[in-house]
Every structure is written in structure tokens, then in C-alpha cells.
Design a protein around this motif. Structure first.
Motif, PDB file in Angstrom:
ATOM      1  N   ASP A 122      39.846  42.068   4.484  1.00  0.00           N
ATOM      2  CA  ASP A 122      41.255  42.377   4.260  1.00  0.00           C
ATOM      3  C   ASP A 122      42.031  41.426   5.178  1.00  0.00           C
ATOM      4  O   ASP A 122      42.021  41.603   6.406  1.00  0.00           O
ATOM      5  N   LEU A 123      42.626  40.413   4.603  1.00  0.00           N
ATOM      6  CA  LEU A 123      43.220  39.292   5.359  1.00  0.00           C
ATOM      7  C   LEU A 123      42.249  38.854   6.458  1.00  0.00           C
ATOM      8  O   LEU A 123      41.109  38.481   6.161  1.00  0.00           O
ATOM      9  N   LEU A 135      42.602  35.755 -10.472  1.00  0.00           N
ATOM     10  CA  LEU A 135      43.805  35.096 -11.002  1.00  0.00           C
ATOM     11  C   LEU A 135      43.386  33.781 -11.664  1.00  0.00           C
ATOM     12  O   LEU A 135      42.513  33.078 -11.142  1.00  0.00           O
ATOM     13  N   ASP A 153      40.802  29.728   3.908  1.00  0.00           N
ATOM     14  CA  ASP A 153      41.650  30.123   2.784  1.00  0.00           C
ATOM     15  C   ASP A 153      41.637  31.648   2.674  1.00  0.00           C
ATOM     16  O   ASP A 153      40.571  32.265   2.600  1.00  0.00           O
ATOM     17  N   PRO A 195      48.762  34.033  -1.473  1.00  0.00           N
ATOM     18  CA  PRO A 195      48.506  35.480  -1.540  1.00  0.00           C
ATOM     19  C   PRO A 195      49.256  36.116  -2.713  1.00  0.00           C
ATOM     20  O   PRO A 195      50.086  35.460  -3.342  1.00  0.00           O
ATOM     21  N   THR A 245      49.677  25.740  -7.799  1.00  0.00           N
ATOM     22  CA  THR A 245      48.725  25.768  -6.681  1.00  0.00           C
ATOM     23  C   THR A 245      48.092  24.383  -6.476  1.00  0.00           C
ATOM     24  O   THR A 245      47.629  24.056  -5.387  1.00  0.00           O
ATOM     25  N   CYS A 296      39.334  28.315  -6.085  1.00  0.00           N
ATOM     26  CA  CYS A 296      39.844  26.984  -6.454  1.00  0.00           C
ATOM     27  C   CYS A 296      40.413  26.224  -5.251  1.00  0.00           C
ATOM     28  O   CYS A 296      40.295  24.993  -5.197  1.00  0.00           O
ATOM     29  N   GLY A 342      42.531  34.985   0.534  1.00  0.00           N
ATOM     30  CA  GLY A 342      42.811  35.426  -0.842  1.00  0.00           C
ATOM     31  C   GLY A 342      42.342  34.364  -1.810  1.00  0.00           C
ATOM     32  O   GLY A 342      43.114  33.790  -2.575  1.00  0.00           O
ATOM     33  N   THR A 343      41.047  34.133  -1.808  1.00  0.00           N
ATOM     34  CA  THR A 343      40.511  32.924  -2.443  1.00  0.00           C
ATOM     35  C   THR A 343      40.368  33.019  -3.956  1.00  0.00           C
ATOM     36  O   THR A 343      40.329  32.008  -4.645  1.00  0.00           O
ATOM     37  N   LEU A 348      45.796  43.254  -8.080  1.00  0.00           N
ATOM     38  CA  LEU A 348      45.533  42.961  -6.664  1.00  0.00           C
ATOM     39  C   LEU A 348      45.865  41.502  -6.333  1.00  0.00           C
ATOM     40  O   LEU A 348      46.203  41.170  -5.202  1.00  0.00           O
ATOM     41  N   ALA A 349      45.772  40.643  -7.322  1.00  0.00           N
ATOM     42  CA  ALA A 349      46.056  39.221  -7.115  1.00  0.00           C
ATOM     43  C   ALA A 349      47.521  38.881  -7.324  1.00  0.00           C
ATOM     44  O   ALA A 349      48.004  37.852  -6.859  1.00  0.00           O
TER      45      ALA A 349
END
Ligand SMILES: C[S@@+](CC[C@H](N)C(=O)[O-])C[C@H]1O[C@@H](n2cnc3c(N)ncnc32)[C@H](O)[C@@H]1O
Length: 276
Positions: free
Chosen positions: A168-169, A90, A117, A186, A96, A124, A119-120, A206-207
Motif C-alpha cells: 500500500d504505497l 489499467l 514506481d 496513481p 503516460t 508499463c 502503482g505499477t 482501484l486504478a
């Protein structure tokens, strides 16, 4: 053709294609094609670009097709630093940066706290936190190996020591790990939400997409996060514009306390802070 003539032609093509920031985009595309700073582009309108027209036009064509400028340029600024970006991640968003401000407001300058963090993406969030609070120990997970690869590149380029892991998480984390802060931006968009072509056609689904409702990832975090939080720890989440009340209901019904709800710089509900 001079550079100025090309800039006018490019801006007009971009405007017709519906690109709002058509003048700036034309200048930045020229900078990329000619490998010059924007200030140089602005000051050298009378330079001939006859030998670079092919390269200029090929970048212009990509932008007319609504490929995001950040992917064409290969970078995006976030919290004053430059991040390499690709279609694997992303593009970091301004809202953010508001999430970052909120997280930083809870982290004193001198305590060696542990942060995770989830879903990095480009990295960033953890990189900014580590560089703004160097005494912290920062961990980051993503389900995407390609995103993690890029996040590692960014951490190396920006000299931030982050411990990355594919997960996954929270599933692949050491089940005894505990953190003072779990933070996440997320994927939270509803699968059928209609959005600008720049986003939907180019950024990783996915993002973006959280599921049929959009908030499915939070439904998992609400149950999974408590055992990874230290006493008095915080869960700090970015969320969609219409999800504040749903998420407050979901978390408080499951034993979480709402600490605060915040809006982003555009005045849109965007951030929730909970503890457990
Ligand atoms: C909205 S993006 C946020 C990226 C980055 N943190 C930012 O703020 O720019 C969500 C990220 O979560 C990742 N993701 C999606 N599902 C996941 C899951 N089940 N477990 C871990 N990461 C996930 C995606 O690969 C993506 O990088």
C-alpha cells in the motif's frame, strides 16, 4: 459471407454503438478472431468467413457493449512494446508515455540510479524505464496482487529485470530503502466523475479513483515519500487535468520544491516534478 462483408457490417454496428474508431476496431477484432495480422485482414477481403462467424460476432458483441478493445485483444502497445492487459490493470495510456519522456530526461545513460514506481499496474512504467536505461535498478509496487501478477508476466515477456512487491504505497517497503527517483501514475480521478462506459464499466476502480477529491493518494505521498528519496532525488507524478495548482500548493506547503510542471501531448497539464 466474405471478410469484407463482415468488416462492413461490424463497422456499421460499432458506429451505431458510438465507437469512434469503428473501422479500425472491426479490422482488429477480425484479426483476433481469425488470428491474423491487420495487414492480412486488409488484403484478404474476399476470403470466406462462414466458418468463423460465431467467433467474429462474439468479439463484436463485446465491443458493442463497450468493452475496451485492449481487453478484448489482450494487449496494448506502450512506448513501442506490447503489454498483456486484462481487467486487473489499467490499460496504459498515451499521456503516460509523456510521463516516461519526462522521467527519461532526468536519467543519464550511464548512472546506476535506483527508481521506484508506485502503482505499477501492467508494469508499463518500470519496464519501459529499465529497458530504456538498463543500468538502473528498478523497483515497483502495487496494492493489487492481480496487477502485480500481470506486471511480472510483462516483465518476463519483455526481458526486464524489475523487483516487484505488493505494498500500500510505501508501507511495506524496507524502511531503509532509498531511491533517486520515485515515480507514479496513481489513481487520481474523483469518485463521482462521470466518464465513458468503456472506462467506468471495465477498468479497475482501484486504478481509476483516488477518493472523494481525487488527489488523496498525493496527500499521502507528500508526507511518506521524503524519507525514501536520496539527496537530490526526484518525485515525478502524473496527475489529473485540473489538479496542477492544487498539487503544487500541497507539495510546496510541505517542504517540496517544484522543479517543473509539464503538459501532455494533448496540451493538458499532466506531470509534476518535485525534489525535497
Ligand atoms: C492509474 S493506475 C496506473 C497503472 C500504471 N502505472 C500505468 O501508468 O498504466 C494506478 C495503479 O495504482 C494502484 N494502486 C491504487 N491504490 C494503491 C495504493 N494505495 N498503493 C499502491 N498501489 C495502488 C492500482 O492498483 C493501479 O494499478
Amino acid at each position: 459471407m466474405t471478410l469484407l462483408q463482415w468488416l462492413k457490417h461490424a463497422a456499421s454496428r460499432l458506429e451505431s454503438a458510438g465507437v469512434d474508431s469503428f473501422k479500425l476496431d472491426a479490422q482488429l477484432l477480425a484479426g483476433k478472431a481469425l488470428q491474423k495480422e491487420r495487414s492480412w485482414i486488409l488484403a484478404h477481403g474476399d476470403e470466406s468467413v462462414d466458418s468463423e462467424v460465431e467467433q467474429l460476432e462474439s468479439l463484436l458483441y463485446r465491443r458493442i457493449k463497450r468493452e475496451p478493445l485492449a481487453y478484448i485483444l489482450g494487449y496494448r502497445e506502450f512506448y513501442g512494446r506490447s503489454y498483456t492487459v486484462s481487467p486487473a490493470v489499467l490499460i496504459p495510456r498515451q499521456e503516460t508515455e509523456d510521463l516516461i519522456e519526462t522521467i527519461l530526461s532526468y536519467i543519464p545513460n550511464d548512472e546506476p540510479l535506483k527508481i521506484l514506481d508506485i502503482g505499477t499496474g501492467s508494469g508499463c512504467i518500470p519496464i519501459t524505464l529499465k529497458l530504456e536505461r538498463p543500468q538502473t535498478e528498478v523497483f515497483a509496487v502495487d496494492i493489487s496482487s492481480e496487477a502485480l501478477e500481470l506486471a511480472r508476466v510483462n516483465a518476463k515477456n519483455l526481458h526486464a529485470e524489475i523487483q516487484f512487491q505488493q505494498s500500500d504505497l510505501l508501507n511495506s517497503l524496507d524502511q531503509n530503502s532509498k531511491f533517486n527517483f520515485i515515480v507514479s501514475n496513481p489513481p487520481y480521478i474523483r469518485n463521482d466523475f462521470s466518464m465513458a462506459p468503456d472506462i467506468k464499466l471495465y477498468e479497475p476502480h482501484l486504478a481509476l479513483f483516488g477518493g472523494e477529491k481525487g488527489w488523496e493518494i498525493y496527500e499521502r505521498l507528500v508526507h511518506d515519500a521524503p524519507k525514501f528519496l536520496l539527496p537530490n532525488g526526484y518525485l515525478i507524478l502524473e496527475h489529473g487535468y485540473d489538479q496542477k495548482d492544487i498539487l503544487i500548493g500541497l507539495f510546496t506547503a510541505n517542504g517540496w520544491r517544484l522543479v517543473t510542471a509539464k503538459k501532455d501531448i494533448s496540451g493538458i497539464d499532466r506531470i509534476l516534478v518535485f525534489n525535497h
